[in-house]
Design an enzyme around this catalytic site. Structure first.
Site, PDB file in Angstrom:
ATOM      1  N   HIS A 196     -11.048 -23.650  57.554  1.00 27.62           N
ATOM      2  CA  HIS A 196      -9.629 -23.984  57.569  1.00 27.62           C
ATOM      3  C   HIS A 196      -8.812 -22.788  57.099  1.00 27.62           C
ATOM      4  O   HIS A 196      -9.009 -22.282  55.982  1.00 27.62           O
ATOM      5  CB  HIS A 196      -9.356 -25.217  56.690  1.00 27.62           C
ATOM      6  CG  HIS A 196      -9.849 -26.477  57.319  1.00 27.62           C
ATOM      7  ND1 HIS A 196     -10.435 -27.500  56.612  1.00 27.62           N
ATOM      8  CD2 HIS A 196      -9.835 -26.874  58.622  1.00 27.62           C
ATOM      9  CE1 HIS A 196     -10.758 -28.471  57.443  1.00 27.62           C
ATOM     10  NE2 HIS A 196     -10.410 -28.118  58.674  1.00 27.62           N
ATOM     11  N   GLU A 199     -15.006 -28.967  47.984  1.00 27.58           N
ATOM     12  CA  GLU A 199     -13.549 -28.788  47.914  1.00 27.58           C
ATOM     13  C   GLU A 199     -13.291 -28.109  46.578  1.00 27.58           C
ATOM     14  O   GLU A 199     -13.463 -28.716  45.519  1.00 27.58           O
ATOM     15  CB  GLU A 199     -12.810 -30.130  47.967  1.00 27.58           C
ATOM     16  CG  GLU A 199     -12.983 -30.913  49.259  1.00 27.58           C
ATOM     17  CD  GLU A 199     -12.183 -30.370  50.437  1.00 27.58           C
ATOM     18  OE1 GLU A 199     -11.421 -29.402  50.260  1.00 27.58           O
ATOM     19  OE2 GLU A 199     -12.336 -30.933  51.548  1.00 27.58           O
TER      20      GLU A 199
HETATM   21  O1  0X9 Z   1     -10.692 -32.911  56.221  1.00 29.26           O
HETATM   22  C1  0X9 Z   1     -11.540 -32.025  56.111  1.00 29.26           C
HETATM   23  O2  0X9 Z   1     -11.970 -31.399  57.079  1.00 29.26           O
HETATM   24  C2  0X9 Z   1     -12.071 -31.658  54.711  1.00 29.26           C
HETATM   25  N1  0X9 Z   1     -11.000 -31.650  53.774  1.00 29.26           N
HETATM   26  S1  0X9 Z   1      -9.878 -30.450  53.847  1.00 29.26           S
HETATM   27  O3  0X9 Z   1      -8.811 -30.773  52.922  1.00 29.26           O
HETATM   28  N2  0X9 Z   1     -10.545 -29.110  53.325  1.00 29.26           N
HETATM   29  O4  0X9 Z   1      -9.433 -30.290  55.182  1.00 29.26           O
HETATM   30  C3  0X9 Z   1     -13.111 -32.661  54.312  1.00 29.26           C
HETATM   31  C4  0X9 Z   1     -14.294 -32.718  55.228  1.00 29.26           C
HETATM   32  C5  0X9 Z   1     -15.380 -33.642  54.769  1.00 29.26           C
HETATM   33  N3  0X9 Z   1     -16.428 -33.751  55.743  1.00 29.26           N
HETATM   34  C6  0X9 Z   1     -16.328 -34.531  56.838  1.00 29.26           C
HETATM   35  N4  0X9 Z   1     -15.389 -35.374  57.010  1.00 29.26           N
HETATM   36  N5  0X9 Z   1     -17.306 -34.428  57.725  1.00 29.26           N
HETATM   37 ZN    ZN Z   2     -10.824 -27.592  54.658  1.00 28.08          ZN
END
Ligand code: 0X9
Ligand code: ZN
Length: 461
Positions: A220, A418
């Site tokens: 990200h 995170e």
């Molecule tokens: O939303 C996401 O992709 C992740 N959080 S973020 O705030 N860094 O964007 C969490 C991802 C957790 N894993 C999956 N959902 N597979």
């Molecule tokens: Zn992320």
């Protein structure tokens, strides 16, 4: 390309019209709370195609407020949901459970309206800043401040500032040149805009077969602390190697910056950009953490191109996610024993599944190792990290690299980290936090590596 046994089983199961594959523990799907969870998960689906969220136009952050809120009951959640749908707030982080929390940004033009809505609903907000732009202006010291380090180390990268992609890549190349017996650097693919995606292998070499550990950073774009921390880990494994007894027992494969284009875009044009830079007539970008090919297209992933969580036209449509997949699948299944994907923020150590509110059969072991990692961090820097499965802790979101690593690449110890903070600064974490965050993330890597090695030894005996 070779297909894993599990992938084959899944294909067979899915053609039979079932959604099985792993024995799964499901939560009661009929409660009011889970109705709201699903509403959150689906919030970015096409039904709510909006206009304010056209992320190709950078938001004006001057006078934008950042708030933290605790959603204490379903009524709170409903109000919050409504503000998301009507695009009056931009959610940076949200968590589930009894103490559901969220950090969100409100543009200057919406501040009065949004405050009134929360006041009417009797919801207390904590204001973290009244000018997000100021945080951005103060986040990163100028290059002049960090320049001095170059002469000492031979590379321009420091852990006092966030650096551009080429500085991160030059750092990797420097190691390949100066630590020939330990480090090799490979270009595992090119981004949409043609930038190289670089991977560093750190291994004591020889023919010895060691368990492999994969780390990805910078999926990200706006989560700058991720590549900064992952390069910190690389430095520890190379320059401070003797401090870690596990280092000679494990082969590390590390991609510190997967979304190179998005990162550069976030540095130069739009600080809050999240996706890659896939072309599009209306909006650009695919969320690479919704583009991996396990349960692709499921909850919490959007088919709308303007959404921050746009999953792309198909699984692995993007060269960045393809590069990771193709690199890992070149090895025999069973080579990689651990996979960390490094994100921010919120301070969570999370394991699969992310695609739904269920945990894999070895969920207890993943929780145990996660708890040990959190305890190690607590001791070291006093920072608290919560441990649990990602859908249950945060929200359901399908297509993440962690779920793919676990299910398809069959990597047992798969985690999403995170990193800092809990929302005081969120994505705009001042550079002075790079070192403590690096230190504590290295402690997590150490725990995962050591526990994974212990499990390997047990299997052999
Ligand atoms: O939303 C996401 O992709 C992740 N959080 S973020 O705030 N860094 O964007 C969490 C991802 C957790 N894993 C999956 N959902 N597979
Ligand atoms: Zn992320």
């Amino acid at each position: 390309m070779r297909k894993s046994a599990w992938a084959t089983i899944f294909t067979v199961c899915l053609t039979a019209g079932q959604t099985v594959g792993f024995p799964e523990q499901t939560e009661n799907p009929t409660t009011e709370a889970s109705f709201l969870d699903d509403a959150f998960a689906e919030i970015d689906s096409e039904q709510y195609e909006g206009r304010a969220n056209f992320r190709d136009v950078p938001a004006n952050l001057t006078g934008a407020h950042l708030y933290r809120v605790q959603l204490k009951n379903n009524e709170h959640k409903r109000v919050f949901l409504d503000l998301i749908k009507t695009e009056q707030i931009d959610v940076w982080m949200q968590s589930r459970g009894k103490k559901a929390k969220a950090v969100f940004m409100v543009l200057a033009t919406n501040v009065d309206k949004v405050n009134l809505r929360f006041y009417e609903a009797d919801i207390t907000l904590k204001r973290l800043t009244d000018n997000v732009q100021k945080l951005v202006d103060e986040e990163n010291p100028s290059e002049n401040v960090t320049k001095l380090s170059n002469s000492k180390t031979g590379y321009a990268l420091t852990w006092k500032a966030y650096h551009k992609a080429s500085v991160i890549h030059d750092f990797l190349d420097n190691y390949a040149t100066n630590y020939k017996d330990l480090c090799t650097v490979e270009k595992i693919g090119n981004t949409v805009e043609g930038r190289p995606i670089k991977m560093i292998k750190i291994s004591s070499g020889g023919d010895k077969k060691r368990p492999a550990f994969f780390i990805d950073g910078g999926i990200h774009a706006r989560e700058w602390i991720s590549p900064a921390t992952v390069t910190y880990i690389i430095r520890e494994l190379v320059e401070n190697r003797t401090a870690y007894s596990f280092a000679d027992e494990v082969d590390f494969y590390i991609v510190p910056l997967m979304n190179v284009d998005g990162y550069e875009h976030s540095r130069t044009r739009d600080r809050l950009w999240r996706k890659n830079r896939a072309p599009g007539a209306l909006c650009k970008g695919v969320d690479l953490n919704r583009n991996f090919g396990y349960k692709w297209g499921g909850k919490g992933s959007s088919s709308s191109v303007c959404r921050g969580n746009h999953r792309g036209p198909s699984a692995f449509s993007e060269p960045e996610s393809q590069a990771i997949r193709d690199f890992i699948l070149k090895f025999d299944i069973g080579t990689f024993k651990a996979y960390l994907t490094v994100h921010s923020f919120g301070q969570y150590i999370m394991y699969p599944w992310g695609y739904d509110y269920i945990t894999p059969p070895d969920g207890k072991e993943l929780q145990r190792v996660g708890d040990l990692a959190a305890a190690a961090v607590k001791k070291l820097t006093n920072a608290s990290y919560k441990v649990g499965s990602s859908a249950k802790l945060l929200y359901a979101a399908a297509g993440g690299s962690d779920d793919w690593a676990k299910a398809v690449a069959e990597i047992p110890y798969a985690y999403t980290l995170e990193l800092r903070d809990k929302g005081d600064y969120g994505f705009i974490l001042p550079a002075k936090f790079i070192k403590p965050t690096g230190l504590e993330t290295m402690a997590m890597v150490q725990v995962v590596a050591e526990e994974m090695l212990k499990a390997e030894r047990l299997k052999k005996n």
